[in-house]
Design a protein around this motif. Structure first.
Motif, PDB file in Angstrom:
ATOM      1  N   GLU A   1     -24.025 -14.449  45.059  1.00  0.00           N
ATOM      2  CA  GLU A   1     -24.858 -14.853  43.628  1.00  0.00           C
ATOM      3  C   GLU A   1     -24.847 -16.317  44.075  1.00  0.00           C
ATOM      4  OE1 GLU A   1     -23.288 -10.922  43.025  1.00  0.00           O
ATOM      5  OE2 GLU A   1     -22.426 -12.639  43.833  1.00  0.00           O
ATOM      6  N   TRP A   2     -23.820 -17.146  44.371  1.00  0.00           N
ATOM      7  CA  TRP A   2     -24.163 -18.499  44.735  1.00  0.00           C
ATOM      8  C   TRP A   2     -24.897 -18.909  45.670  1.00  0.00           C
ATOM      9  CZ3 TRP A   2     -23.189 -23.326  42.952  1.00  0.00           C
ATOM     10  CH2 TRP A   2     -23.083 -24.150  44.195  1.00  0.00           C
ATOM     11  N   ASP A   3     -25.030 -18.150  46.792  1.00  0.00           N
ATOM     12  CA  ASP A   3     -26.063 -18.535  47.858  1.00  0.00           C
ATOM     13  C   ASP A   3     -27.398 -18.394  47.142  1.00  0.00           C
ATOM     14  OD1 ASP A   3     -24.317 -19.020  49.535  1.00  0.00           O
ATOM     15  OD2 ASP A   3     -24.141 -17.162  50.610  1.00  0.00           O
ATOM     16  N   LYS A   4     -27.463 -17.335  46.405  1.00  0.00           N
ATOM     17  CA  LYS A   4     -29.019 -17.074  46.082  1.00  0.00           C
ATOM     18  C   LYS A   4     -29.417 -18.237  44.996  1.00  0.00           C
ATOM     19  CE  LYS A   4     -31.801 -13.466  43.577  1.00  0.00           C
ATOM     20  NZ  LYS A   4     -32.811 -13.457  44.740  1.00  0.00           N
ATOM     21  N   ALA A   5     -28.358 -18.456  44.093  1.00  0.00           N
ATOM     22  CA  ALA A   5     -28.574 -19.590  43.292  1.00  0.00           C
ATOM     23  C   ALA A   5     -29.086 -21.032  44.052  1.00  0.00           C
ATOM     24  CB  ALA A   5     -27.227 -19.791  42.215  1.00  0.00           C
ATOM     25  N   TRP A   6     -28.282 -21.261  45.133  1.00  0.00           N
ATOM     26  CA  TRP A   6     -28.417 -22.550  45.708  1.00  0.00           C
ATOM     27  C   TRP A   6     -29.709 -22.569  46.307  1.00  0.00           C
ATOM     28  CZ3 TRP A   6     -25.952 -27.120  46.512  1.00  0.00           C
ATOM     29  CH2 TRP A   6     -26.450 -27.755  47.634  1.00  0.00           C
ATOM     30  N   TRP A   7     -30.306 -21.341  46.945  1.00  0.00           N
ATOM     31  CA  TRP A   7     -31.584 -21.432  47.542  1.00  0.00           C
ATOM     32  C   TRP A   7     -32.697 -21.104  46.741  1.00  0.00           C
ATOM     33  CZ3 TRP A   7     -31.407 -23.905  51.784  1.00  0.00           C
ATOM     34  CH2 TRP A   7     -30.562 -24.012  52.624  1.00  0.00           C
ATOM     35  N   ASN A   8     -32.642 -20.539  45.505  1.00  0.00           N
ATOM     36  CA  ASN A   8     -33.569 -20.462  44.614  1.00  0.00           C
ATOM     37  C   ASN A   8     -33.805 -22.044  43.924  1.00  0.00           C
ATOM     38  OD1 ASN A   8     -32.585 -17.625  42.678  1.00  0.00           O
ATOM     39  ND2 ASN A   8     -33.902 -17.826  44.601  1.00  0.00           N
ATOM     40  N   ALA A   9     -32.835 -22.816  44.055  1.00  0.00           N
ATOM     41  CA  ALA A   9     -33.195 -24.004  43.551  1.00  0.00           C
ATOM     42  C   ALA A   9     -34.060 -24.836  44.678  1.00  0.00           C
ATOM     43  CB  ALA A   9     -31.734 -24.945  43.252  1.00  0.00           C
ATOM     44  N   MET A  10     -33.366 -24.806  45.859  1.00  0.00           N
ATOM     45  CA  MET A  10     -33.810 -25.531  47.004  1.00  0.00           C
ATOM     46  C   MET A  10     -35.552 -24.865  47.117  1.00  0.00           C
ATOM     47  SD  MET A  10     -31.763 -27.582  47.834  1.00  0.00           S
ATOM     48  CE  MET A  10     -31.351 -27.201  46.075  1.00  0.00           C
ATOM     49  N   ASP A  11     -35.680 -23.834  47.062  1.00  0.00           N
ATOM     50  CA  ASP A  11     -37.033 -23.221  47.403  1.00  0.00           C
ATOM     51  C   ASP A  11     -38.202 -23.193  46.217  1.00  0.00           C
ATOM     52  OD1 ASP A  11     -36.365 -22.484  49.755  1.00  0.00           O
ATOM     53  OD2 ASP A  11     -35.719 -20.693  49.617  1.00  0.00           O
ATOM     54  N   GLY A  12     -37.665 -23.821  45.046  1.00  0.00           N
ATOM     55  CA  GLY A  12     -38.614 -23.926  43.916  1.00  0.00           C
ATOM     56  C   GLY A  12     -38.849 -22.743  43.208  1.00  0.00           C
ATOM     57  N   ARG A  13     -37.796 -21.618  43.227  1.00  0.00           N
ATOM     58  CA  ARG A  13     -37.957 -20.373  42.813  1.00  0.00           C
ATOM     59  C   ARG A  13     -36.871 -20.519  41.310  1.00  0.00           C
ATOM     60  NH1 ARG A  13     -38.197 -16.484  47.955  1.00  0.00           N
ATOM     61  NH2 ARG A  13     -40.255 -17.837  48.796  1.00  0.00           N
ATOM     62  N   SER A  14     -37.399 -21.627  40.553  1.00  0.00           N
ATOM     63  CA  SER A  14     -36.576 -21.801  39.384  1.00  0.00           C
ATOM     64  C   SER A  14     -37.574 -22.168  38.264  1.00  0.00           C
ATOM     65  CB  SER A  14     -35.474 -23.053  39.589  1.00  0.00           C
ATOM     66  OG  SER A  14     -34.290 -22.596  40.723  1.00  0.00           O
ATOM     67  N   TRP A  15     -37.170 -22.005  37.270  1.00  0.00           N
ATOM     68  CA  TRP A  15     -38.052 -22.304  36.006  1.00  0.00           C
ATOM     69  C   TRP A  15     -37.167 -23.047  34.884  1.00  0.00           C
ATOM     70  CZ3 TRP A  15     -36.283 -17.645  36.819  1.00  0.00           C
ATOM     71  CH2 TRP A  15     -35.571 -16.949  35.964  1.00  0.00           C
ATOM     72  N   SER A  16     -37.734 -23.924  34.066  1.00  0.00           N
ATOM     73  CA  SER A  16     -37.019 -24.826  33.082  1.00  0.00           C
ATOM     74  C   SER A  16     -36.936 -23.933  31.670  1.00  0.00           C
ATOM     75  CB  SER A  16     -37.572 -26.046  32.652  1.00  0.00           C
ATOM     76  OG  SER A  16     -38.884 -25.747  32.276  1.00  0.00           O
ATOM     77  N   ALA A  17     -35.912 -23.839  30.987  1.00  0.00           N
ATOM     78  CA  ALA A  17     -35.511 -23.095  29.839  1.00  0.00           C
ATOM     79  C   ALA A  17     -34.932 -23.918  28.741  1.00  0.00           C
ATOM     80  CB  ALA A  17     -34.876 -21.777  29.966  1.00  0.00           C
ATOM     81  N   THR A  18     -34.887 -23.936  27.647  1.00  0.00           N
ATOM     82  CA  THR A  18     -34.422 -24.609  26.463  1.00  0.00           C
ATOM     83  C   THR A  18     -32.970 -24.034  26.060  1.00  0.00           C
ATOM     84  OG1 THR A  18     -36.504 -25.407  25.534  1.00  0.00           O
ATOM     85  CG2 THR A  18     -34.529 -25.743  24.050  1.00  0.00           C
ATOM     86  N   PHE A  19     -31.865 -25.008  26.105  1.00  0.00           N
ATOM     87  CA  PHE A  19     -30.591 -24.772  25.788  1.00  0.00           C
ATOM     88  C   PHE A  19     -30.033 -25.641  24.736  1.00  0.00           C
ATOM     89  CE2 PHE A  19     -31.192 -23.227  30.033  1.00  0.00           C
ATOM     90  CZ  PHE A  19     -30.622 -22.009  30.032  1.00  0.00           C
ATOM     91  N   ASP A  20     -29.313 -25.194  23.975  1.00  0.00           N
ATOM     92  CA  ASP A  20     -28.676 -26.245  22.724  1.00  0.00           C
ATOM     93  C   ASP A  20     -27.211 -26.166  23.305  1.00  0.00           C
ATOM     94  OD1 ASP A  20     -27.607 -27.169  20.694  1.00  0.00           O
ATOM     95  OD2 ASP A  20     -28.737 -26.031  19.130  1.00  0.00           O
TER      96      ASP A  20
END
Length: 269
Positions: free
Chosen positions: A180-199
Motif C-alpha cells: 500500500e505504501w509503495d503504491k501511494a508513493w508511486w501514485n504521487a510520483m506518476d501523477g495518478r493523484s487528484w485533489s480533494a477538500t478536507f476539513d
C-alpha cells in the motif's frame, strides 16, 4: 507505469511524514492484517458495534472505559439504537476529539493533514492548499486511501507511525502495509493523484463499509480488502489517470485503457 520490480529502493530523504498515523490500538478486519491488543466488553453488543463503527476493537474490557454502558445511555431499544449512540459519542460527542487528534484528513497523502511536500520533483502531485474557509485541498490517490485504511488495522505497518520502526522510511515496520505504501508513493510520483477538500476540524467517519473498493499493486498483489466511510467518499474525477485495475475509484466507476510504449494505465470516464 513500470512494475515495482524496476524500482529497487525508495528515496530516503524525501518524505516529511507518513501517509497515516494509525489509531494506536486498532486491529480489525481481516484478522490476519491486525496487530495489537483486543478488548472485549461484558456487553458483547458494545464490542461488536465499536468494531464495526471504528474499524477496531474496543480499547477497554468488562464494563469500564469504552465498554461502560452509561456512556451510551445505559439501555437501548435495539442494537441499531446502540450503534447510533456510539456513533454520536465518537464522531460528534465527547470522544470525538480523541479520534480527531489521531486521524485527520483521512485518505489524503501525507501525515494527517500535512500533505506530502518535502524534496519532491515539481511534476509530483504533492502538497496542500489552504482555502479561505479553513479547509484544505490535498492530493489523494488510490494508494494513499489504501495505505490509510491498512494502517488502521496495522499501526506498526510500514510508515504507519505506530512505533519508531513504523515511522522509518528505511524500514518496512512489521511487514504490513508495504504494498500500500509503495503504491501511494508511486501514485504521487506518476501523477495518478487528484485533489480533494478536507476539513481539519472534522472527525473522519471510520465506520467500515460493506462495499469496499478493491485495488492491486503492479505485481498483482491485492491491497487491503476493507475501507471506511471517510475514504469511500473519495473518488477520482473524469480524465484522471489511475493504475490499471483501479476503475472502481473513478467517480463513474468506468475507465478507458491507455498505453504509451510499455506503459499502461487507465483514464476515468
Amino acid at each position: 507505469m513500470p512494475g515495482f520490480n524496476a524500482r529497487k529502493s525508495l528515496p530516503t530523504a524525501l518524505v516529511a511524514g507518513t501517509f497515516a498515523l494509525g489509531l494506536f490500538a486498532l486491529a480489525q478486519s481481516p484478522a490476519s492484517l491486525a496487530d495489537g491488543p483486543r478488548g472485549v466488553c461484558d456487553n458483547r453488543d458494545i464490542s461488536t458495534a465499536i468494531q464495526s463503527l471504528l474499524g477496531r476493537p474496543t480499547n477497554s474490557s468488562g464494563d469500564s472505559g469504552e465498554c461502560n454502558p452509561q456512556r451510551y445511555g445505559t439501555t437501548w431499544s435495539n442494537t441499531a439504537a446502540l450503534r447510533q449512540k456510539i456513533r454520536e459519542e465518537f464522531f460528534t460527542g465527547r470522544h470525538a476529539q480523541a479520534v480527531l487528534d489521531r486521524e485527520r484528513c483521512f485518505g489524503a497523502q501525507g501525515s494527517m493533514c500535512g500533505g506530502m511536500i518535502v524534496g519532491l520533483g515539481e511534476d509530483a502531485r504533492v502538497g496542500r492548499r489552504t482555502n479561505p474557509d479553513g479547509t484544505y485541498r490535498i492530493w489523494v490517490s488510490v494508494g494513499s486511501i489504501n495505505h490509510d485504511n491498512c494502517c488502521l488495522a496495522n499501526p506498526n505497518g510500514k510508515m504507519c507511525g505506530g512505533n519508531p520502526d513504523a515511522s522509518n522510511i528505511n524500514s518496512n515496520g512489521n511487514g504490513k502495509c508495504v504494498a500500500e505504501w509503495d503504491k501511494a508513493w508511486w501514485n504521487a510520483m506518476d501523477g495518478r493523484s487528484w485533489s480533494a477538500t478536507f476539513d481539519p476540524r472534522q472527525v473522519p467517519n471510520l465506520e467500515l463499509v460493506t462495499n469496499p473498493r478493491r485495488a492491486y499493486a503492479q505485481n498483482g498483489t491485492a491491497l487491503v480488502p476493507f475501507e471506511t466511510v471517510a475514504t469511500r467518499n473519495l473518488k477520482a474525477p473524469a480524465g484522471q489517470a489511475l493504475d490499471v485495475g483501479d476503475e472502481e475509484f473513478c467517480t463513474s466507476g468506468r475507465a478507458e485503457q491507455k498505453s504509451f510504449g510499455p506503459k499502461r494505465w487507465i483514464e476515468c470516464k
